[in-house]
Scaffold this motif. Structure first.
Motif, PDB file in Angstrom:
ATOM      1  N   LEU A 155       0.848  -1.187   0.000  1.00 53.48           N
ATOM      2  CA  LEU A 155       0.000   0.000   0.000  1.00 53.48           C
ATOM      3  C   LEU A 155       0.889   1.243   0.000  1.00 53.48           C
ATOM      4  O   LEU A 155       1.604   1.502   0.969  1.00 53.48           O
ATOM      5  CB  LEU A 155      -0.909   0.016   1.235  1.00 53.48           C
ATOM      6  CG  LEU A 155      -1.862  -1.169   1.397  1.00 53.48           C
ATOM      7  CD1 LEU A 155      -2.626  -1.061   2.707  1.00 53.48           C
ATOM      8  CD2 LEU A 155      -2.836  -1.248   0.224  1.00 53.48           C
ATOM      9  N   LYS A 156       0.874   1.987  -1.112  1.00 55.65           N
ATOM     10  CA  LYS A 156       1.640   3.232  -1.210  1.00 55.65           C
ATOM     11  C   LYS A 156       0.717   4.418  -0.916  1.00 55.65           C
ATOM     12  O   LYS A 156      -0.507   4.272  -0.908  1.00 55.65           O
ATOM     13  CB  LYS A 156       2.265   3.361  -2.596  1.00 55.65           C
ATOM     14  CG  LYS A 156       3.228   2.222  -2.935  1.00 55.65           C
ATOM     15  CD  LYS A 156       3.699   2.319  -4.367  1.00 55.65           C
ATOM     16  CE  LYS A 156       4.522   1.099  -4.751  1.00 55.65           C
ATOM     17  NZ  LYS A 156       4.896   1.107  -6.185  1.00 55.65           N
ATOM     18  N   ASN A 157       1.308   5.583  -0.691  1.00 50.86           N
ATOM     19  CA  ASN A 157       0.528   6.758  -0.273  1.00 50.86           C
ATOM     20  C   ASN A 157      -0.333   6.422   0.941  1.00 50.86           C
ATOM     21  O   ASN A 157      -1.470   6.883   1.064  1.00 50.86           O
ATOM     22  CB  ASN A 157      -0.362   7.269  -1.412  1.00 50.86           C
ATOM     23  CG  ASN A 157       0.444   7.833  -2.554  1.00 50.86           C
ATOM     24  OD1 ASN A 157       1.368   8.614  -2.327  1.00 50.86           O
ATOM     25  ND2 ASN A 157       0.117   7.436  -3.777  1.00 50.86           N
ATOM     26  N   ALA A 158       0.212   5.594   1.813  1.00 52.40           N
ATOM     27  CA  ALA A 158      -0.515   5.144   3.005  1.00 52.40           C
ATOM     28  C   ALA A 158       0.289   5.540   4.235  1.00 52.40           C
ATOM     29  O   ALA A 158       1.284   4.887   4.570  1.00 52.40           O
ATOM     30  CB  ALA A 158      -0.727   3.629   2.952  1.00 52.40           C
ATOM     31  N   LYS A 159      -0.129   6.612   4.885  1.00 54.78           N
ATOM     32  CA  LYS A 159       0.606   7.137   6.038  1.00 54.78           C
ATOM     33  C   LYS A 159      -0.014   6.613   7.331  1.00 54.78           C
ATOM     34  O   LYS A 159      -1.176   6.917   7.643  1.00 54.78           O
ATOM     35  CB  LYS A 159       0.596   8.667   6.033  1.00 54.78           C
ATOM     36  CG  LYS A 159       1.367   9.284   7.197  1.00 54.78           C
ATOM     37  CD  LYS A 159       1.390  10.797   7.092  1.00 54.78           C
ATOM     38  CE  LYS A 159       1.971  11.448   8.335  1.00 54.78           C
ATOM     39  NZ  LYS A 159       3.352  11.041   8.627  1.00 54.78           N
ATOM     40  N   VAL A 160       0.744   5.837   8.069  1.00 50.32           N
ATOM     41  CA  VAL A 160       0.259   5.325   9.353  1.00 50.32           C
ATOM     42  C   VAL A 160       0.244   6.466  10.358  1.00 50.32           C
ATOM     43  O   VAL A 160       1.247   7.163  10.557  1.00 50.32           O
ATOM     44  CB  VAL A 160       1.141   4.161   9.854  1.00 50.32           C
ATOM     45  CG1 VAL A 160       0.735   3.740  11.259  1.00 50.32           C
ATOM     46  CG2 VAL A 160       1.047   2.980   8.890  1.00 50.32           C
ATOM     47  N   ILE A 161      -0.915   6.689  10.981  1.00 52.18           N
ATOM     48  CA  ILE A 161      -1.060   7.817  11.908  1.00 52.18           C
ATOM     49  C   ILE A 161      -1.221   7.369  13.358  1.00 52.18           C
ATOM     50  O   ILE A 161      -1.089   8.186  14.273  1.00 52.18           O
ATOM     51  CB  ILE A 161      -2.260   8.714  11.503  1.00 52.18           C
ATOM     52  CG1 ILE A 161      -3.541   7.885  11.362  1.00 52.18           C
ATOM     53  CG2 ILE A 161      -1.955   9.449  10.214  1.00 52.18           C
ATOM     54  CD1 ILE A 161      -4.789   8.710  11.056  1.00 52.18           C
TER      55      ILE A 161
END
Length: 467
Positions: A155-161
């Motif tokens: 999963l790209k453009n996937a920022k874990v917050i």
């Protein structure tokens, strides 16, 4: 069966992903950027290994114990953590073997870098080893994703917050996709988000822990902002802790691009350039340091030169050295970061120094290399030092740059993230530059890619047992 969730798509995250698959698990790898690779693809000197097949073929005598001793010496007695250094060095030859046998990566060449007692930094005959290794693991993971078994997802453009936690166990992540939608994934987590070498915000990690470095340029990509450090220390209970956060490695040789000398982000001038015989000169053409010393030592000497008004510092390679590292040098030349001169006379003219003076520097260096005289700076390892002053030279302007952050998340030798009491946080692992304490006060060249692979493999294997 829950997948192992890996946060970060550099070499460590990729190594963890392949390790999970090798041990029968499923994996989801998330990266906040549009492309995988992180800083790993930039690494240009090589990957360390002690007691490898390549060393044996080249009759290089080395052992994990020798590598351990060099690493402890570099880390410093007050910051060396024997259990982490043992994990790094004892798993170095297996890591090289894993890359060459399982992925077909060429690591047939072996060179020596500063602070090492013997040649143990491996690279191939092609381009930069960071790219060669990381891109190979990327391609294989993409191939795994395309298999009908669907054991791997990227999963790209996937920022874990946020890390999800139930009591004292990490149970998954919350992330934001490219459209800003918040989604959740369940499973054990490996944090492989890299360091904080580009976190120059006023309240960032560099400003907080090393304000003296805020004005320096960096060779890190803009992704290196300490995301994993924040995630691990923001758990509601049993959160992780950070160690050695003031230990930031300033690499002595970042290229000054003549076209944009003030650029904040710079290209790294690989330590391998000095390993093959490149020498460092003041503005008047004199040497001032053993070019094969540890990075922190060379950097300190460069600061002295610059602050005393004897800069800029130049990195100079003769024809033999440039030929040995041709793929690197061709790239640097194409980017305008290095200039080629027909002979030493042309170099002297460009530097506006006497040809006789700069020639004496090379004559003396050759004498030290042959053993006729002792190098005044203590240099004992020489390569390609028989330089013909009538042959071509490559020259670059260089400056110290923020390179690597030794501090980070506290882990044990099994890559478990530890809480303040030293106990593992269930379901949470970390690997690569995000972890702290492996290198103490100074990381040896060639040990960043190694740290990524060794602790990535350990984290992936242990996380696979939990899923």
């Amino acid at each position: 069966m829950e997948p192992v969730i890996i946060v970060g798509g550099g070499l460590s995250g990729l190594s963890a992903a392949h390790s999970v698959l090798e041990h029968g698990g499923k994996v989801v790898l998330l990266d906040k950027k549009q492309a995988l690779g992180g800083n790993s693809v930039k690494a240009s000197s090589g990957i360390n290994g002690a007691g490898t097949e390549s060393q044996a073929r080249l009759n290089i005598s080395d052992s994990p114990q020798d590598f351990y001793d060099d690493t402890v010496k570099s880390a410093g007695p007050e910051l060396a953590r024997p259990h982490l250094i043992t994990a790094l060095t004892s798993n170095s030859a297996p890591a090289i073997n894993w890359l060459t046998k399982n992925f077909g990566v060429d690591l047939s060449l072996v060179s020596i870098l500063g602070g090492h007692s013997t040649p143990r930094t491996h690279r191939g005959t092609g381009g930069a080893p960071g790219w060669a290794i990381t891109s190979t693991l990327m391609k294989k993971l993409v191939a795994e994703e395309e298999k009908p078994e669907k054991r791997a997802r990227i999963l790209k453009n996937a920022k874990v917050i946020k890390l999800l936690q139930t009591e004292n166990k990490v149970t998954g992540v919350e992330y934001e996709d490219g459209q800003g939608q918040k989604l959740k994934l369940k499973g054990p987590v490996v944090i492989a988000t890299g360091g904080f070498g580009a976190d120059f915000s006023p309240t960032g990690f560099i400003a907080t822990h090393r304000p003296d470095l805020v004005q320096l340029p960096t060779v890190n990509g803009d992704h290196a902002t300490g995301d994993g450090h924040v995630l691990v220390t923001s758990l509601p209970s049993h959160s992780g802790v950070l160690v050695d956060m003031n230990q930031v490695q300033v690499h002595p040789t970042g290229f000054i691009d003549p076209a944009q000398p003030e650029a904040k982000t710079k290209f790294l001038a690989a330590e391998a350039l000095r390993g093959v015989g490149g020498i460092l000169l003041t503005k008047d053409g004199s040497r001032f340091v053993d070019e094969m010393e540890k990075r922190d030592f060379v950097t300190a000497k460069m600061w002295e030169v610059i602050q005393n008004g004897n800069g800029p510092v130049r990195l100079v390679l003769g024809l033999q050295a440039a030929t040995e590292l041709k793929s690197h040098c061709d790239f640097y030349l194409s980017k305008g970061l290095m200039r080629k001169f027909a002979n030493l006379g042309e170099v002297a003219e460009d530097m506006r120094v006497s040809p006789k003076e700069i020639q004496s520097t090379f004559v003396a260096h050759k004498s030290y290399a042959s053993g006729h005289e002792k190098d005044p700076f203590g240099k004992t390892y020489f390569r390609n030092s028989d330089i013909d002053i009538e042959e071509s030279f490559l020259v670059a302007l260089i400056t110290p740059v923020v390179h690597y952050t030794m501090g980070g998340v506290l882990v044990d030798e099994q890559a478990h993230v530890l809480d303040a009491s030293g106990k593992p946080i269930l379901g949470l692992y970390a690997s690569g530059e995000v972890i702290g304490g492996v290198h103490g006060k100074n990381r040896l060249g060639g040990s960043s890619l190694l740290e990524a692979v060794v602790f990535g493999r350990i984290a992936g294997e242990n996380a696979a047992k939990l899923e």
